[in-house]
Scaffold this active site. Structure first.
Site, PDB file in Angstrom:
ATOM      1  N   ARG A 123       0.834  -1.198   0.000  1.00  0.00           N
ATOM      2  CA  ARG A 123       0.000   0.000   0.000  1.00  0.00           C
ATOM      3  C   ARG A 123       0.867   1.246   0.000  1.00  0.00           C
ATOM      4  O   ARG A 123       2.038   1.201   0.374  1.00  0.00           O
ATOM      5  CB  ARG A 123      -0.905   0.016   1.241  1.00  0.00           C
ATOM      6  N   LYS A 187       3.479  -6.520  12.216  1.00  0.00           N
ATOM      7  CA  LYS A 187       2.740  -6.863  11.004  1.00  0.00           C
ATOM      8  C   LYS A 187       3.084  -8.274  10.535  1.00  0.00           C
ATOM      9  O   LYS A 187       4.247  -8.602  10.292  1.00  0.00           O
ATOM     10  CB  LYS A 187       3.084  -5.847   9.907  1.00  0.00           C
ATOM     11  N   ARG A 318      -0.627   4.403  13.678  1.00  0.00           N
ATOM     12  CA  ARG A 318       0.471   4.062  14.596  1.00  0.00           C
ATOM     13  C   ARG A 318       0.005   4.296  16.026  1.00  0.00           C
ATOM     14  O   ARG A 318      -0.533   5.361  16.316  1.00  0.00           O
ATOM     15  CB  ARG A 318       1.694   4.947  14.371  1.00  0.00           C
TER      16      ARG A 318
HETATM   17  C1  BTN Z   1       0.603  -3.813   2.400  1.00  0.00           C
HETATM   18  O1  BTN Z   1       0.448  -4.130   3.573  1.00  0.00           O
HETATM   19  O2  BTN Z   1       1.230  -2.788   2.099  1.00  0.00           O
HETATM   20  C2  BTN Z   1      -0.003  -4.684   1.328  1.00  0.00           C
HETATM   21  C3  BTN Z   1       0.944  -5.754   0.892  1.00  0.00           C
HETATM   22  C4  BTN Z   1       0.354  -6.632  -0.187  1.00  0.00           C
HETATM   23  C5  BTN Z   1       1.390  -7.557  -0.797  1.00  0.00           C
HETATM   24  C6  BTN Z   1       0.769  -8.544  -1.725  1.00  0.00           C
HETATM   25  S1  BTN Z   1       1.875  -9.843  -2.152  1.00  0.00           S
HETATM   26  C7  BTN Z   1       0.753 -10.425  -3.351  1.00  0.00           C
HETATM   27  C8  BTN Z   1       0.176  -9.200  -4.025  1.00  0.00           C
HETATM   28  N1  BTN Z   1       1.009  -8.770  -5.125  1.00  0.00           N
HETATM   29  C9  BTN Z   1       1.574  -7.583  -4.889  1.00  0.00           C
HETATM   30  O3  BTN Z   1       2.351  -6.989  -5.659  1.00  0.00           O
HETATM   31  N2  BTN Z   1       1.178  -7.120  -3.692  1.00  0.00           N
HETATM   32  C10 BTN Z   1       0.257  -8.020  -3.046  1.00  0.00           C
END
Ligand code: BTN
Length: 321
Positions: A123, A187, A318
């Site tokens: 994100r 996380k 946070r």
């Molecule tokens: C976050 O917490 O920032 C979200 C992370 C999401 C990662 C997953 S891995 C599978 C899918 N493909 C990506 O490029 N991102 C999501």
């Protein structure tokens, strides 16, 4: 080189010794290429490979690759009916790939899981990186009839599905708004939801999930992983359990929207009633007390200037120290 490295990894996955010569013969290439592939496993993929003169190559322990048959074996009928499984060894990002395939007419319920992503995305423009075999990285294509405007709260509902699946294995996870899964306050997993479609007409949604099964290697924030917390779960089994819960919650969300999950989400949330700071990719952070979420999944915060509402995707949360 990655293709050959994965072919070599499939042979070495049993954790036994395999000679360079036998692998070269089996794969129809030279011993030099096998040797280069082993280096790729070490240098690019971050694996350890033992090399012993006269015996060949061996991994420190067996390596369990993603496997369609094993995942399918763990699916309940609802999930088996709705999901089509696809696996990739190495791709840029399962979200990017599914978004492209969605535009080309890929079916509702297509799941793409990747052993390795070269450009995994998180994100707020962050990167999502993981050592090979250390996690689950997959995306689900879900087509909704209700239009983009009806999808508020979807990311929270996906978090609910993940908590249900993980608590089913006894893992005491919680949720951090909007959609991080926490273990011991750190996380464990993240969710990246990307939407395309019309405000009113059908929408194609790509739900991307990244989950740390064992230590992910070097990442830019303190994270949790299942193995180090005492839950050495098998990736195929875990993926099946997540898909089972996703089939249930996405079906219900389709019918009833987020309101049907709001109470459950409140019961799973970390930081409710606590002082929090919301930071944004642009602009000053906001401090206040997290009150909960409304029927659209937006976070309600009591600030010094009075109550305010924040929408999914705009902020990160946070706990204040
Ligand atoms: C976050 O917490 O920032 C979200 C992370 C999401 C990662 C997953 S891995 C599978 C899918 N493909 C990506 O490029 N991102 C999501």
């Amino acid at each position: 080189m990655s293709d050959l490295a994965f072919a070599v990894l499939r042979t070495l996955a049993d954790g036994r010794f395999h000679s360079g010569e036998a692998m070269a013969q089996q794969l129809g290439c030279s011993r030099t290429l096998v040797w280069q592939a082993v280096h790729h496993l070490e240098n690019a993929f971050g694996l350890t490979v033992f090399s012993v003169r006269g015996q060949g190559y061996r991994l420190p322990e067996p390596f369990s690759l993603l496997d369609v048959a094993s995942i399918r074996a763990g699916l309940q009928p609802d999930a088996a009916n709705v999901f089509t499984l696809a696996l990739a060894d190495e791709i840029d990002s399962s979200n990017t790939q599914l978004t492209t395939r969605a535009a080309l007419g890929a079916p509702h319920g297509l799941v793409l899981a990747a052993e390795r992503q070269t450009a995994g995305r998180g994100r707020l423009g962050r990167r999502w990186q993981m050592r090979l075999g250390a996690g689950l990285t997959f995306s689900v294509l879900w087509r909704f009839e209700r239009g983009l405007s009806g999808l508020a709260g979807l990311s929270l509902v996906v978090g609910v599905a993940m908590v249900r699946a993980l608590r089913g294995f006894g893992v005491p996870v919680a949720l951090k708004w909007p959609n991080d899964v926490l273990l011991d306050g750190r996380k464990l997993a993240g969710i990246l939801i990307e939407l395309s479609g019309d405000a009113l007409g059908p929408a194609a949604v790509v739900i991307g999930i990244g989950l740390n099964v064992s230590s992910p290697g070097e990442v830019d924030q303190p994270v949790a992983n299942l193995a180090d917390a005492g839950f050495p779960l098998q990736r195929n089994q875990l993926l099946a359990a997540l898909l089972n819960e996703l089939a249930t919650v996405l079906g219900q969300f389709d019918r009833d929207g987020f309101a049907a999950f709001r109470d459950e989400w409140h019961g799973l949330a970390a930081f409710l009633g606590e002082p929090v700071r919301l930071s944004f990719s642009h602009g000053e952070p906001v401090e206040g007390v997290a009150l909960g979420v409304d029927d659209s999944g937006a976070l309600r915060v009591e600030t010094a200037a009075g109550p305010r509402v924040f929408h999914v995707g705009e902020v990160s949360l946070r706990a204040q120290r």
